[in-house]
Write a protein that holds these residues in place. Structure first.
Motif, PDB file in Angstrom:
ATOM      1  N   PRO A  48       0.821  -1.208   0.000  1.00  0.00           N
ATOM      2  CA  PRO A  48       0.000   0.000   0.000  1.00  0.00           C
ATOM      3  C   PRO A  48       0.859   1.264   0.000  1.00  0.00           C
ATOM      4  N   PRO A  49       0.276   2.393  -0.382  1.00  0.00           N
ATOM      5  CA  PRO A  49       1.036   3.632  -0.386  1.00  0.00           C
ATOM      6  C   PRO A  49       1.492   3.985   1.030  1.00  0.00           C
ATOM      7  N   ALA A  50       2.569   4.711   1.117  1.00  0.00           N
ATOM      8  CA  ALA A  50       3.149   5.070   2.410  1.00  0.00           C
ATOM      9  C   ALA A  50       2.494   6.339   2.955  1.00  0.00           C
ATOM     10  N   LEU A  51       1.420   6.161   3.704  1.00  0.00           N
ATOM     11  CA  LEU A  51       0.802   7.297   4.375  1.00  0.00           C
ATOM     12  C   LEU A  51       1.675   7.681   5.561  1.00  0.00           C
ATOM     13  N   ASP A  52       1.724   8.958   5.867  1.00  0.00           N
ATOM     14  CA  ASP A  52       2.537   9.447   6.970  1.00  0.00           C
ATOM     15  C   ASP A  52       1.705   9.451   8.246  1.00  0.00           C
ATOM     16  N   ALA A  53       2.019   8.559   9.172  1.00  0.00           N
ATOM     17  CA  ALA A  53       1.245   8.429  10.406  1.00  0.00           C
ATOM     18  C   ALA A  53       1.281   9.702  11.250  1.00  0.00           C
ATOM     19  N   THR A  54       2.346  10.471  11.126  1.00  0.00           N
ATOM     20  CA  THR A  54       2.459  11.695  11.920  1.00  0.00           C
ATOM     21  C   THR A  54       1.443  12.745  11.492  1.00  0.00           C
ATOM     22  N   ILE A  55       1.150  12.833  10.204  1.00  0.00           N
ATOM     23  CA  ILE A  55       0.219  13.877   9.742  1.00  0.00           C
ATOM     24  C   ILE A  55      -1.099  13.308   9.232  1.00  0.00           C
ATOM     25  N   HIS A  56      -1.303  12.009   9.376  1.00  0.00           N
ATOM     26  CA  HIS A  56      -2.501  11.386   8.818  1.00  0.00           C
ATOM     27  C   HIS A  56      -3.797  11.798   9.516  1.00  0.00           C
ATOM     28  N   HIS A  57      -3.763  12.030  10.810  1.00  0.00           N
ATOM     29  CA  HIS A  57      -4.976  12.424  11.535  1.00  0.00           C
ATOM     30  C   HIS A  57      -5.557  13.690  10.893  1.00  0.00           C
ATOM     31  N   PRO A  58      -6.875  13.745  10.728  1.00  0.00           N
ATOM     32  CA  PRO A  58      -7.477  14.886  10.012  1.00  0.00           C
ATOM     33  C   PRO A  58      -7.083  16.270  10.535  1.00  0.00           C
ATOM     34  N   THR A  59      -6.977  16.441  11.846  1.00  0.00           N
ATOM     35  CA  THR A  59      -6.627  17.759  12.365  1.00  0.00           C
ATOM     36  C   THR A  59      -5.169  18.090  12.076  1.00  0.00           C
ATOM     37  N   ARG A  60      -4.288  17.116  12.197  1.00  0.00           N
ATOM     38  CA  ARG A  60      -2.878  17.344  11.863  1.00  0.00           C
ATOM     39  C   ARG A  60      -2.729  17.631  10.371  1.00  0.00           C
ATOM     40  N   LEU A  61      -3.468  16.903   9.567  1.00  0.00           N
ATOM     41  CA  LEU A  61      -3.414  17.120   8.123  1.00  0.00           C
ATOM     42  C   LEU A  61      -3.946  18.510   7.774  1.00  0.00           C
ATOM     43  N   THR A  62      -5.019  18.923   8.422  1.00  0.00           N
ATOM     44  CA  THR A  62      -5.573  20.262   8.191  1.00  0.00           C
ATOM     45  C   THR A  62      -4.554  21.331   8.542  1.00  0.00           C
ATOM     46  N   MET A  63      -3.920  21.178   9.701  1.00  0.00           N
ATOM     47  CA  MET A  63      -2.930  22.170  10.130  1.00  0.00           C
ATOM     48  C   MET A  63      -1.737  22.196   9.182  1.00  0.00           C
ATOM     49  N   THR A  64      -1.263  21.038   8.811  1.00  0.00           N
ATOM     50  CA  THR A  64      -0.110  20.949   7.915  1.00  0.00           C
ATOM     51  C   THR A  64      -0.430  21.558   6.552  1.00  0.00           C
ATOM     52  N   ALA A  65      -1.606  21.242   6.027  1.00  0.00           N
ATOM     53  CA  ALA A  65      -2.006  21.788   4.728  1.00  0.00           C
ATOM     54  C   ALA A  65      -2.152  23.309   4.803  1.00  0.00           C
ATOM     55  N   PHE A  66      -2.729  23.807   5.895  1.00  0.00           N
ATOM     56  CA  PHE A  66      -2.868  25.253   6.062  1.00  0.00           C
ATOM     57  C   PHE A  66      -1.493  25.921   6.076  1.00  0.00           C
TER      58      PHE A  66
END
Length: 120
Positions: A6-24
């Motif tokens: 499977p693709p290598a998802l990043d567990a550190t930023i995978h959570h929706p809130t972490r992903l939202t913050m990182t994308a922002f």
């Protein structure tokens, strides 16, 4: 890609809130703590916990200073954090593409998106 790889998802930023913050943060050079908190619609404590995790992973830089007499904290993604977000988003795209492709090979009729009931 196959099911065993499977693709290598990043567990550190995978959570929706972490992903939202990182994308922002990917959209700006840096942002003030309160701006990030308000955008993500989470508490100061939640922002602090996420900032700590992202900073420990090397994905986030924290700069403290003053605006006038008031202390402020500014957040920015590191180059490593930007690269991690890019890899994570690419992995999500690959995962979605693989799932769509697998769906077309099941022999089951695929729904026509133009006739799907509208939500909302």
């Amino acid at each position: 890609m196959n099911e065993s790889n499977p693709p290598a998802l990043d567990a550190t930023i995978h959570h929706p809130t972490r992903l939202t913050m990182t994308a922002f943060l990917a959209g700006c050079a840096e942002a003030e703590f309160a701006t990030v908190r308000d955008y993500c619609a989470i508490s100061d404590a939640s922002v602090s916990r996420i900032v700590t995790a992202l900073e420990q992973a090397g994905y986030l830089h924290v700069r403290k200073g003053y605006l006038g007499r008031r202390p402020r904290t500014w957040l920015s993604l590191t180059q490593e954090g930007r690269a991690a977000l890019d890899r994570h988003l690419a992995a999500l795209q690959a995962l979605a593409a693989t799932a769509r492709q697998a769906g077309t090979h099941t022999g089951q009729p695929q729904p026509d998106p133009s006739t799907a009931p509208r939500q909302g």
